[in-house]
Design a protein around this motif. Sequence first.
Motif, PDB file in Angstrom:
ATOM      1  N   LEU A  57     -16.649   2.326   5.799  1.00  0.00           N
ATOM      2  CA  LEU A  57     -15.767   1.228   6.180  1.00  0.00           C
ATOM      3  C   LEU A  57     -14.502   1.231   5.309  1.00  0.00           C
ATOM      4  N   TYR A  58     -14.683   1.410   4.004  1.00  0.00           N
ATOM      5  CA  TYR A  58     -13.542   1.483   3.077  1.00  0.00           C
ATOM      6  C   TYR A  58     -12.575   2.582   3.527  1.00  0.00           C
ATOM      7  N   ASP A  59     -13.123   3.762   3.856  1.00  0.00           N
ATOM      8  CA  ASP A  59     -12.291   4.896   4.268  1.00  0.00           C
ATOM      9  C   ASP A  59     -11.510   4.601   5.543  1.00  0.00           C
ATOM     10  N   ARG A  60     -12.111   3.913   6.499  1.00  0.00           N
ATOM     11  CA  ARG A  60     -11.405   3.579   7.748  1.00  0.00           C
ATOM     12  C   ARG A  60     -10.174   2.727   7.447  1.00  0.00           C
ATOM     13  N   ILE A  61     -10.352   1.751   6.563  1.00  0.00           N
ATOM     14  CA  ILE A  61      -9.221   0.886   6.203  1.00  0.00           C
ATOM     15  C   ILE A  61      -8.206   1.677   5.381  1.00  0.00           C
ATOM     16  N   ALA A  62      -8.673   2.435   4.392  1.00  0.00           N
ATOM     17  CA  ALA A  62      -7.768   3.184   3.510  1.00  0.00           C
ATOM     18  C   ALA A  62      -6.919   4.189   4.288  1.00  0.00           C
ATOM     19  N   ARG A  63      -7.519   4.891   5.222  1.00  0.00           N
ATOM     20  CA  ARG A  63      -6.777   5.908   5.970  1.00  0.00           C
ATOM     21  C   ARG A  63      -5.724   5.304   6.895  1.00  0.00           C
ATOM     22  N   ASN A  64      -5.955   4.081   7.310  1.00  0.00           N
ATOM     23  CA  ASN A  64      -5.058   3.440   8.266  1.00  0.00           C
ATOM     24  C   ASN A  64      -4.271   2.284   7.656  1.00  0.00           C
ATOM     25  N   ARG A  65      -4.269   2.179   6.326  1.00  0.00           N
ATOM     26  CA  ARG A  65      -3.693   1.007   5.674  1.00  0.00           C
ATOM     27  C   ARG A  65      -2.209   0.832   5.947  1.00  0.00           C
ATOM     28  N   TYR A  66      -1.456   1.922   6.018  1.00  0.00           N
ATOM     29  CA  TYR A  66      -0.024   1.795   6.285  1.00  0.00           C
ATOM     30  C   TYR A  66       0.224   1.347   7.724  1.00  0.00           C
ATOM     31  N   ALA A  67      -0.531   1.900   8.659  1.00  0.00           N
ATOM     32  CA  ALA A  67      -0.361   1.529  10.068  1.00  0.00           C
ATOM     33  C   ALA A  67      -0.805   0.088  10.315  1.00  0.00           C
ATOM     34  N   LEU A  68      -1.880  -0.323   9.648  1.00  0.00           N
ATOM     35  CA  LEU A  68      -2.427  -1.667   9.877  1.00  0.00           C
ATOM     36  C   LEU A  68      -1.654  -2.757   9.140  1.00  0.00           C
ATOM     37  N   PHE A  69      -1.248  -2.479   7.910  1.00  0.00           N
ATOM     38  CA  PHE A  69      -0.687  -3.527   7.060  1.00  0.00           C
ATOM     39  C   PHE A  69       0.758  -3.279   6.634  1.00  0.00           C
ATOM     40  N   GLY A  70       1.209  -2.052   6.765  1.00  0.00           N
ATOM     41  CA  GLY A  70       2.582  -1.738   6.404  1.00  0.00           C
ATOM     42  C   GLY A  70       2.700  -1.003   5.080  1.00  0.00           C
ATOM     43  N   ARG A  71       3.901  -0.534   4.854  1.00  0.00           N
ATOM     44  CA  ARG A  71       4.223   0.221   3.642  1.00  0.00           C
ATOM     45  C   ARG A  71       5.607  -0.205   3.195  1.00  0.00           C
ATOM     46  N   THR A  72       5.780  -0.280   1.909  1.00  0.00           N
ATOM     47  CA  THR A  72       7.081  -0.652   1.367  1.00  0.00           C
ATOM     48  C   THR A  72       7.613   0.504   0.529  1.00  0.00           C
ATOM     49  N   ASP A  73       8.926   0.626   0.469  1.00  0.00           N
ATOM     50  CA  ASP A  73       9.528   1.709  -0.301  1.00  0.00           C
ATOM     51  C   ASP A  73       9.497   1.453  -1.798  1.00  0.00           C
ATOM     52  N   GLN A  74       9.254   0.209  -2.166  1.00  0.00           N
ATOM     53  CA  GLN A  74       9.196  -0.121  -3.592  1.00  0.00           C
ATOM     54  C   GLN A  74       7.891  -0.848  -3.884  1.00  0.00           C
ATOM     55  N   CYS A  75       7.429  -0.702  -5.101  1.00  0.00           N
ATOM     56  CA  CYS A  75       6.201  -1.361  -5.521  1.00  0.00           C
ATOM     57  C   CYS A  75       6.429  -2.866  -5.594  1.00  0.00           C
ATOM     58  N   MET A  76       5.349  -3.611  -5.513  1.00  0.00           N
ATOM     59  CA  MET A  76       5.456  -5.065  -5.594  1.00  0.00           C
ATOM     60  C   MET A  76       6.114  -5.478  -6.905  1.00  0.00           C
ATOM     61  N   VAL A  77       6.819  -6.564  -6.875  1.00  0.00           N
ATOM     62  CA  VAL A  77       7.496  -7.066  -8.069  1.00  0.00           C
ATOM     63  C   VAL A  77       6.727  -8.282  -8.568  1.00  0.00           C
ATOM     64  N   PRO A  78       6.106  -8.158  -9.729  1.00  0.00           N
ATOM     65  CA  PRO A  78       5.346  -9.296 -10.265  1.00  0.00           C
ATOM     66  C   PRO A  78       6.289 -10.389 -10.775  1.00  0.00           C
ATOM     67  N   THR A  79       5.768 -11.600 -10.810  1.00  0.00           N
ATOM     68  CA  THR A  79       6.537 -12.694 -11.386  1.00  0.00           C
ATOM     69  C   THR A  79       6.664 -12.457 -12.893  1.00  0.00           C
ATOM     70  N   ALA A  80       7.530 -13.215 -13.533  1.00  0.00           N
ATOM     71  CA  ALA A  80       7.710 -13.082 -14.988  1.00  0.00           C
ATOM     72  C   ALA A  80       6.385 -13.314 -15.706  1.00  0.00           C
ATOM     73  N   GLU A  81       5.622 -14.282 -15.232  1.00  0.00           N
ATOM     74  CA  GLU A  81       4.325 -14.594 -15.844  1.00  0.00           C
ATOM     75  C   GLU A  81       3.332 -13.453 -15.659  1.00  0.00           C
ATOM     76  N   GLU A  82       3.364 -12.792 -14.505  1.00  0.00           N
ATOM     77  CA  GLU A  82       2.414 -11.724 -14.195  1.00  0.00           C
ATOM     78  C   GLU A  82       2.808 -10.398 -14.850  1.00  0.00           C
ATOM     79  N   ARG A  83       4.076 -10.240 -15.170  1.00  0.00           N
ATOM     80  CA  ARG A  83       4.599  -8.956 -15.634  1.00  0.00           C
ATOM     81  C   ARG A  83       3.828  -8.373 -16.816  1.00  0.00           C
ATOM     82  N   THR A  84       3.332  -9.209 -17.702  1.00  0.00           N
ATOM     83  CA  THR A  84       2.603  -8.704 -18.871  1.00  0.00           C
ATOM     84  C   THR A  84       1.287  -8.024 -18.497  1.00  0.00           C
TER      85      THR A  84
END
Length: 142
Positions: free
Chosen positions: A111-138
């Motif tokens: 089940l994990y593999d089905r989601i992992a292999r299709n994760r970009y098609a199902l949920f999308g892909r971004t050209d940049q990594c997520m940006v954490p908040t100032a509080e999360e950055r540490t």
Amino acid sequence: MRRDWSPVASAEDDGLILFDGQCVFCSRWVRFVLRRDRPGRFRFVTIQSERGRRLAEALGVDPQQPETNAVILDGRAWFKSDAALAVLAQLPGWGWTGIGRIAPKPVRDWLYDRIARNRYALFGRTDQCMVPTAEERTRFLG
């Protein structure tokens, strides 16, 4: 790269989660953990960062086409469904998810593999990594 995703020994920092920072689903998973990890046990590293690439390669994960995330807990690296269940078990109020271990690992990982292999098609892909908040950055390592 690796084909046997059994846990392996790791000298990396305890509580480190390696994830695909360009994957929208993976970034949502990190946000989910951040909101619930009140004790601040977990820290995060994207596979796109230098440290993340080195860790991925050391663990046998292809940094160009990652098949799994990973978490380091108690000196062991966990992968695929084992990693997700291990993280959930550490979150306050989520210990009940350990019942997922009743399902055989091959079924969970299928089940994990089905989601992992299709994760970009199902949920999308971004050209940049997520940006954490100032509080999360540490809690993010590069």
